[in-house]
Scaffold this active site. Sequence first.
Site, mmCIF file in Angstrom:
data_model
loop_
_atom_site.group_PDB
_atom_site.id
_atom_site.type_symbol
_atom_site.label_atom_id
_atom_site.label_comp_id
_atom_site.label_asym_id
_atom_site.label_seq_id
_atom_site.Cartn_x
_atom_site.Cartn_y
_atom_site.Cartn_z
ATOM 1 C CD GLU A 185 -4.879 -4.044 -3.789
ATOM 2 O OE1 GLU A 185 -6.121 -3.978 -3.894
ATOM 3 O OE2 GLU A 185 -4.303 -4.398 -2.738
ATOM 4 C CG HIS A 229 -6.091 -7.222 -1.563
ATOM 5 N ND1 HIS A 229 -5.261 -6.299 -0.964
ATOM 6 C CD2 HIS A 229 -6.419 -8.112 -0.589
ATOM 7 C CE1 HIS A 229 -5.080 -6.620 0.307
ATOM 8 N NE2 HIS A 229 -5.780 -7.717 0.555
ATOM 9 C CB THR A 234 32.565 -0.350 -20.278
ATOM 10 O OG1 THR A 234 33.993 -0.340 -20.253
ATOM 11 C CG2 THR A 234 32.059 0.615 -21.315
ATOM 12 C CD GLU A 273 12.725 -10.291 -12.564
ATOM 13 O OE1 GLU A 273 11.516 -10.298 -12.924
ATOM 14 O OE2 GLU A 273 13.170 -9.493 -11.735
ATOM 15 C CB CYS A 311 -7.849 -5.774 2.797
ATOM 16 S SG CYS A 311 -7.819 -7.448 3.479
ATOM 17 C CB SER A 341 19.644 -5.005 -6.286
ATOM 18 O OG SER A 341 19.880 -4.033 -5.303
ATOM 19 C CG ASP A 351 9.768 -7.939 -10.334
ATOM 20 O OD1 ASP A 351 9.477 -6.732 -10.466
ATOM 21 O OD2 ASP A 351 10.938 -8.332 -10.184
ATOM 22 C CG MET A 371 -14.463 -3.328 3.869
ATOM 23 S SD MET A 371 -14.625 -4.765 4.984
ATOM 24 C CE MET A 371 -16.145 -5.475 4.377
ATOM 25 C CD GLN A 372 -10.449 -6.522 8.231
ATOM 26 O OE1 GLN A 372 -9.559 -6.238 9.036
ATOM 27 N NE2 GLN A 372 -10.514 -7.710 7.636
ATOM 28 N N GLY A 426 15.773 -2.864 -12.490
ATOM 29 C CA GLY A 426 14.507 -3.014 -13.217
ATOM 30 C C GLY A 426 14.458 -4.244 -14.114
ATOM 31 C CE LYS A 427 17.072 -9.588 -11.730
ATOM 32 N NZ LYS A 427 17.934 -9.063 -10.686
HETATM 33 N N1 GLN Z 1 -5.289 -7.726 8.858
HETATM 34 C C1 GLN Z 1 -6.558 -7.888 8.227
HETATM 35 C C2 GLN Z 1 -6.969 -9.347 8.139
HETATM 36 O O1 GLN Z 1 -6.165 -10.216 8.258
HETATM 37 C C3 GLN Z 1 -6.553 -7.250 6.839
HETATM 38 C C4 GLN Z 1 -5.603 -7.892 5.885
HETATM 39 C C5 GLN Z 1 -5.267 -7.028 4.696
HETATM 40 O O2 GLN Z 1 -5.463 -5.809 4.733
HETATM 41 N N2 GLN Z 1 -4.744 -7.618 3.634
HETATM 42 O O3 GLN Z 1 -8.126 -9.636 7.930
#
Ligand code: GLN
Length: 537
Positions: free
Chosen positions: A512, A510, A191, A143, A384, A15, A73, A387-388, A18-19
């Site tokens: 990202e 999120h 091989t 994949e 997330c 495994s 992925d 932030m909290q 890098g498929k």
């Molecule tokens: N645990 C927090 C919530 O459920 C934050 C979740 C997270 O960071 N994705 O609100």
Amino acid sequence: MNNTKYVFVTGGVTSSLGKGIIAASLAKLLQERGYSVTIQKLDPYINIDPGTLNPYEHGECYVTDDGAETDLDLGHYERFLNIPTSQANNVTTGRIYQSVINKERKGEFLGKTVQIIPHITDEIKHRIQILGNTGDYDIVITEIGGTVGDIESLPYVEAVRQMQWELGEDNAIVIHLTLVPYLAAAGELKTKPTQHSVKTLMQSGVSPNILVCRSEHEINDSIKHKLALFCNVKKQDVIQSLDAETIYDVPNLMFKEGLDRVVLEKLELSSEKQPELKAWNEFVNRHKNPKSTIEIGLVGKYVELHDSYKSITEAFIHAGATNQTKVKVRWIHSESLTPENAASKLSGLNGLLVAPGFGDRGIEGKIAAVQYVRENNIPFLGICLGMQMAVIEYSRNVLGLEKANSTEMAKELQHPVINLMEEQKDVTEKGGTMRLGAWDCEITKDSKVYEAYNTELISERHRHRYEYNNNYKEQLEAAGLKSTGINPKTGLVETVEIPSHPWFVGVQYHPEYKSTVLNPHPLFVSFIKAALEESKK
Ligand code: GLN
């Protein structure tokens, strides 16, 4: 029936070859040649989705616009192709069995014995063809997770065999990714593992059309010949995949090796239009030639496995390239941080990101980290749970609400500044029940987030159960923690920031997940820009 062509990517020998990156790179090249392509991942485990998995198992759980909790992925697919994926792009064995068993209970197979073949394999084929049948794609790349020879992969390989038989080899091909290891003592590339892995595949009736061979050393002509002869492919269909400096080099490397060309030939599609990769290569150039280096701390409780934060570190790379700076990550375990050692552990950082997470492990360390960067004017991005934690830190240390916390951490709280969402109160099942997927957010002008996005309405992806408690909004705002992004339907606070700080932003969503090579995420770009400015001080 439409004309969608199918490419299956299987893996052998080991495994982690890098498929996902090979699939994404091939898709990128085909997309650049003018084909519309999507990629799907089939995971052979029994969880319905990876949402209930600890990140230590398979890394980050990636979330799509439609709220699917998926394999990481899919993040690569989106970052490479710049098009969104959906629930249909990730299917697990659990989900396959669940649908078949649900149908059985409804009586859809009445009178029949329900079996792996044909019922499970039919469901697999159906899930593969769902994407093709939309008519949106010329080519669907699927994949297959795991390694050929695993018991749990067998139904998938059988489904591939059937699809190839049904559609013909000009409509469905198999790329097998293997490892050609180098034995230092013998001074040779070997091989045999590839031969064995292809043999295993053939025992299931599938003959690979193309071999992609991962290797640390150049695979010369005579080794290619040997691989071709023993694995029953043409020599030109043996493609070497040498270790790359960055995953973003792989599309260029695969083009050089001709992977996209042989795929198109086999699928009887035109390969006349060449892939240009213009914007892509501009990004790669900027990424490889930074003018400076900055260091960002990433505080999380899963830092031992960097894949747990895959989309975040890739978003750093995209935003770094935009700012022509190299982003070095300092991995900081939240459990190792205390108010006493925060200064020494965080000193010298140009920015700090406090990561998402669940549960109370390590949260006091996250809070200590937030306090340090808030007081020392170091750029901060909280995502997330991050932030909290920023809201809790502000409540405790600025508002003086000493016991402020989230009800995720303790049920009876004097100051529940982060609270379980109303809609979550009756939820008892764990799988797929969070607030998931894309939601709108309205942004106040004259804020850091507005500066970043340059628009008043955004849509971002979510994955949480707890939220900012609006009962504390007035107090927090008066004390200087502004809510600058709000969900227009529910009033939920999506972003907080400190206007008097150089760059302090917490987001409930999120960002990202939406950063791609061609569209680096504006919030990450802004954050890295602020960190770059900090580094010049
Ligand atoms: N645990 C927090 C919530 O459920 C934050 C979740 C997270 O960071 N994705 O609100």
